[in-house]
Design a protein around this motif. Sequence first.
Motif, PDB file in Angstrom:
ATOM      1  N   ASP A 182       0.894  -1.032  -0.012  1.00 29.00           N
ATOM      2  CA  ASP A 182      -0.024  -0.046  -0.073  1.00 29.00           C
ATOM      3  C   ASP A 182       0.880   1.212  -0.123  1.00 29.00           C
ATOM      4  N   PRO A 183       1.096   2.067  -1.214  1.00 32.80           N
ATOM      5  CA  PRO A 183       1.805   3.368  -1.125  1.00 32.80           C
ATOM      6  C   PRO A 183       1.485   4.273  -0.276  1.00 32.80           C
ATOM      7  N   GLN A 184       0.101   4.078   0.225  1.00 37.12           N
ATOM      8  CA  GLN A 184      -0.506   5.257   0.900  1.00 37.12           C
ATOM      9  C   GLN A 184       0.118   5.266   2.610  1.00 37.12           C
ATOM     10  N   ARG A 185       0.478   3.795   2.862  1.00 32.57           N
ATOM     11  CA  ARG A 185       0.928   3.654   4.212  1.00 32.57           C
ATOM     12  C   ARG A 185       2.045   4.449   4.626  1.00 32.57           C
ATOM     13  N   PRO A 186       2.178   4.918   6.045  1.00 36.59           N
ATOM     14  CA  PRO A 186       3.309   5.537   6.379  1.00 36.59           C
ATOM     15  C   PRO A 186       4.558   4.654   6.392  1.00 36.59           C
ATOM     16  N   GLY A 187       5.762   4.956   5.791  1.00 35.17           N
ATOM     17  CA  GLY A 187       6.474   4.239   5.337  1.00 35.17           C
ATOM     18  C   GLY A 187       8.002   4.789   5.393  1.00 35.17           C
ATOM     19  N   ALA A 188       8.689   4.875   4.300  1.00 36.53           N
ATOM     20  CA  ALA A 188      10.050   5.200   4.350  1.00 36.53           C
ATOM     21  C   ALA A 188      10.324   6.710   4.798  1.00 36.53           C
ATOM     22  N   ALA A 189       9.643   7.579   4.141  1.00 35.99           N
ATOM     23  CA  ALA A 189       9.620   8.841   4.662  1.00 35.99           C
ATOM     24  C   ALA A 189       9.536   9.082   6.454  1.00 35.99           C
ATOM     25  N   ALA A 190       8.690   8.210   6.885  1.00 35.92           N
ATOM     26  CA  ALA A 190       8.622   8.513   8.472  1.00 35.92           C
ATOM     27  C   ALA A 190       9.749   7.831   8.907  1.00 35.92           C
ATOM     28  N   PHE A 191      10.455   6.770   8.407  1.00 37.09           N
ATOM     29  CA  PHE A 191      11.235   5.942   8.870  1.00 37.09           C
ATOM     30  C   PHE A 191      12.625   6.870   8.962  1.00 37.09           C
ATOM     31  N   LEU A 192      12.777   7.662   7.754  1.00 38.24           N
ATOM     32  CA  LEU A 192      13.955   8.607   7.589  1.00 38.24           C
ATOM     33  C   LEU A 192      13.772   9.870   8.679  1.00 38.24           C
ATOM     34  N   LEU A 193      12.597   9.927   9.109  1.00 37.12           N
ATOM     35  CA  LEU A 193      12.453  11.005  10.118  1.00 37.12           C
ATOM     36  C   LEU A 193      12.554  10.643  11.614  1.00 37.12           C
ATOM     37  N   GLY A 194      12.993   9.470  11.543  1.00 39.55           N
ATOM     38  CA  GLY A 194      13.029   9.095  13.175  1.00 39.55           C
ATOM     39  C   GLY A 194      11.665   8.551  13.701  1.00 39.55           C
ATOM     40  N   GLU A 195      10.549   8.588  13.063  1.00 39.40           N
ATOM     41  CA  GLU A 195       9.478   7.722  13.446  1.00 39.40           C
ATOM     42  C   GLU A 195       9.573   6.172  13.117  1.00 39.40           C
ATOM     43  N   ALA A 196       8.521   5.515  13.787  1.00 42.64           N
ATOM     44  CA  ALA A 196       8.728   4.197  13.879  1.00 42.64           C
ATOM     45  C   ALA A 196       7.503   3.369  13.255  1.00 42.64           C
ATOM     46  N   PRO A 197       7.397   3.368  11.806  1.00 46.64           N
ATOM     47  CA  PRO A 197       6.383   3.147  11.147  1.00 46.64           C
ATOM     48  C   PRO A 197       6.381   1.393  11.007  1.00 46.64           C
ATOM     49  N   GLU A 198       5.368   0.935  11.134  1.00 51.54           N
ATOM     50  CA  GLU A 198       5.379  -0.706  10.793  1.00 51.54           C
ATOM     51  C   GLU A 198       5.583  -1.246   9.516  1.00 51.54           C
ATOM     52  N   PRO A 199       6.568  -1.794   9.187  1.00 48.17           N
ATOM     53  CA  PRO A 199       6.700  -2.483   7.904  1.00 48.17           C
ATOM     54  C   PRO A 199       5.418  -3.161   7.399  1.00 48.17           C
ATOM     55  N   GLU A 200       5.129  -3.147   6.374  1.00 51.41           N
ATOM     56  CA  GLU A 200       3.943  -3.908   5.750  1.00 51.41           C
ATOM     57  C   GLU A 200       4.522  -5.312   5.281  1.00 51.41           C
ATOM     58  N   ALA A 201       3.787  -6.266   5.870  1.00 49.94           N
ATOM     59  CA  ALA A 201       4.177  -7.776   5.446  1.00 49.94           C
ATOM     60  C   ALA A 201       3.450  -7.947   4.070  1.00 49.94           C
ATOM     61  N   ILE A 202       4.470  -8.636   3.206  1.00 44.53           N
ATOM     62  CA  ILE A 202       3.876  -8.858   1.996  1.00 44.53           C
ATOM     63  C   ILE A 202       3.740 -10.280   1.541  1.00 44.53           C
ATOM     64  N   GLY A 203       4.636 -11.219   2.131  1.00 40.49           N
ATOM     65  CA  GLY A 203       4.556 -12.354   2.019  1.00 40.49           C
ATOM     66  C   GLY A 203       5.620 -13.188   3.145  1.00 40.49           C
TER      67      GLY A 203
END
Length: 254
Positions: free
Chosen positions: A55-76
Amino acid sequence: MSAPPIRVAVTSSKGGTGKTSTTSAVASILARDGRRVLVLDLDPQGDATFALGGDPQRPGAAAFLLGEAPEPEAIGPGLAVLAGGPRLESEEVERADPEALLDALSGLSFDAVVIDSPPGTPALRRLALVAGTVALVPCSAHPFSVRAASEILREIDGRKDRGRPVAARAALVANMIDARRAMDAEFAAALRERFGAAARVFEVRQDAALAAATAAREPVAFAEAMKGNRRSLSDLEAVAAWAVDAEAAATEGA
């Protein structure tokens, strides 16, 4: 203490070279072989996230770079993604410290991190090259693509010369190769002639099944379209195996 993750940066300064398909394929092959793999999608368009079925709308790489703690999305099985997206184009992200990213990645509980970077944002490409221990540089049999590969290899060498952190080893991935075309048949030899006989060059054959897996948003190594098809998959397995071996050699040499 657990070993640091394998870190593979996939980067080009030109679009259309097969960068996203290389990222998703190598990540899924590493996961299939029993590793816990994270795709860090640094592309504002989020193509790697989309291709993997995320899901490209999910908090992800940008949040991670800014020191937040987004949960990686499980794909398989064994495979997760931190999504790309437009927030990566923010000034805050462009000012992110590459070495801080390296520290953050080292703290993750993954065996491998595969980093997809965009063609048009130098700051994000630098982040990928600093975070990656090895680099894969996709290219196609086109002069503009080869020029783009040259730019990336020069950037890697330039950072080494200045004593700055950068991927220790790099390989060229010649994508969409059709040996029936004269330019494609001679492309690997032309790359070695340009970059030196010792240059590591992989050829990935053009394959409708690989395109179908990407279009179906399925990780390549697990995709229905690839079952019984070893054409491009075997080529990409060789790329993934090199990345693992190059990571081990870089770690031993550190």
